[in-house]
Scaffold this motif. Structure first.
Motif: not given
Length: 453
Positions: A91, A95, A166, A169-170
């Motif tokens: 992950t 990101s 992004r 993912f973050i």
């Protein structure tokens, strides 16, 4: 919902593992909505970008097939800790990825981790929860993981529109950390894995090739391409896998359990329900947008109330199963699904947003009721040393029946003169499949089919 006779450590193990399954499924369903933007960002084709989903699904499916062997070979604690760590790294890579290849690596790592966590969760329930509470806790675990596809598209869409892809993912990045903290001290260290088991690499390789070829064949079907060579290659490699598995004394995936009629008559309806669910969820947003001019946001939200309500009822269905058995729940669930599909069929041209939202709630209630109980019942019909193989087979069937459902419904849709006709034809297929499930249930319950026991 909480059984005070179950050790706190056991509850924490199951919750921690289910949260990992939730995070993996959430990453899948939320990331798919970002594909059009990723095409532009990485200056590539949509076909290439869709490999972010294809590779993820393939890794999940292949890893699930390994779950039975891994359960025998390694401690659950080791599998869990690896899953959390590997998913976190994947992950994080996603990101910060600046290229398609790096993003693909991230998705592969997430897929492997998800393929480990899903069967691990159900295996923990099977081995640590008393039989009297099995349905309740299977339902509870399913509820946690089933929430992910319910909120994934909306979650991903909002993040992509507001702060960029992004952030998917973050935002997910803390989840494996939370899971790790919950489960680190809870997982038992007294398991004694059998490190002498001889792994059947040939059977694994044959099944991996077969599943890979099948997934490629399915993706081509979605693009209206029938590749006979790929289908033939799948049939050859899968047949070789079956022959090898039935004759080999090495350990991989025990498909001999499919000769258990109680297990088989649960697996087939289980897979069909997933086909209908994913296929229906694929066409409904397009049906509302193209057929009635509904916005993309409302089209997506049309599935939300019914899905969430049914998912939250999972533990209650499990509790009823523990007290009264399976038959009434499965038959009632199948009947409600059938009725809801008939209602949709006869109102296809006029249903609209509110009509579909209402009927879909009935559909979700019936589908989840039967689907979740079939999962529990299938595993309960197996011997203890067969249940990890049963979990692997059920979860693999779930992954691929969903993919096939999307492909077939997509093919029906593009072959129809308009979206309403495509919806009508898809519903006809679903109804035929539900009738087929009724036939299977007659076989399953035999002369007790109409009894109240």
């Amino acid at each position: 919902m909480v059984n005070h006779n179950i050790a706190l450590e056991t509850k924490k193990m199951i919750i921690a593992s289910a949260i990992m399954g939730f995070s993996g499924i959430l990453s899948e369903t939320s990331m798919n909505v970002a594909f059009p933007i990723l095409v532009r960002i990485f200056d590539t084709s949509l076909g290439k970008i869709t490999w972010l989903a294809t590779a993820y699904l393939l890794c999940v499916a292949i890893t699930i097939t390994l779950s039975s062997y891994l359960k025998q070979r390694f401690e659950s604690r080791m599998i869990f800790l690896f899953t959390c760590t590997f998913f976190f790294i994947g992950t994080f890579i996603g990101s910060v990825a600046t290229s398609f290849d790096l993003l693909l690596v991230a998705r592969v790592m997430q897929g492997i981790s998800t393929g480990l966590s899903i069967p691990l969760t159900f295996n923990l329930v099977i081995y640590y929860i008393p039989a009297q509470k099995l349905g309740q806790w299977m339902g509870f675990s399913s509820m946690i993981m089933s929430l992910a596809p319910s909120i994934g598209p909306t979650f991903g869409g909002l993040l992509v529109d507001i702060v960029g892809w992004r952030m998917i993912f973050i935002t997910i990045l803390p989840i494996p950390v939370i899971s790790f903290l919950i489960g680190f001290s809870a997982f038992k260290k007294n398991e004694k894995p059998n490190r002498q088991n001889n792994f059947d690499f040939l059977a694994f390789a044959l099944l991996t090739i077969a599943l890979t070829v099948l997934l490629i064949f399915i993706s081509k079907i979605e693009a209206q391409i029938f590749d006979g060579k790929m289908l033939l290659l799948f049939l050859i490699t899968f047949t070789c896998f079956v022959v090898r598995s039935l004759s080999s004394k090495k350990i991989f995936l025990n498909i001999k359990i499919l000769t258990n009629i109680d297990f088989l008559t649960a697996v087939i309806p289980f897979a069909i329900y997933q086909f209908i669910n994913i296929g229906g969820n694929f066409i409904i947003p397009s049906y509302l947008q193209l057929g009635f001019g509904v916005s993309s946001l409302l089209a997506g939200l049309s599935l939300f109330p019914g899905t969430v309500a049914a998912v939250l009822l999972n533990p209650i269905f499990g509790k009823i199963y523990d007290r009264h058995g399976e038959k009434q729940l499965i038959l009632l669930g199948n009947l409600l699904t059938f009725i809801s599909l008939i209602m949709m069929l006869f109102t296809t041209n006029t249903m609209g947003f509110l009509g579909l939202l209402t009927i879909y709630m009935l559909f979700s209630l019936g589908r989840v009721m039967a689907f979740s109980i079939l999962n529990v019942s299938a595993l309960k019909k197996l011997k203890n040393n067969q249940k990890t193989d049963g979990t692997a087979i059920l979860q693999t069937a779930q992954q691929f029946s969903g993919a096939i459902g999307t492909s077939i419904v997509s093919l029906i849709t593009v072959s129809s003169p308009n979206i309403k006709v495509g919806m009508h034809n898809s519903l006809m297929l679903f109804i035929i499949m539900i009738v087929f499930i009724f036939i299977i249930l007659v076989i399953r319950y035999g002369e007790n089919f109409c009894s109240c026991e």
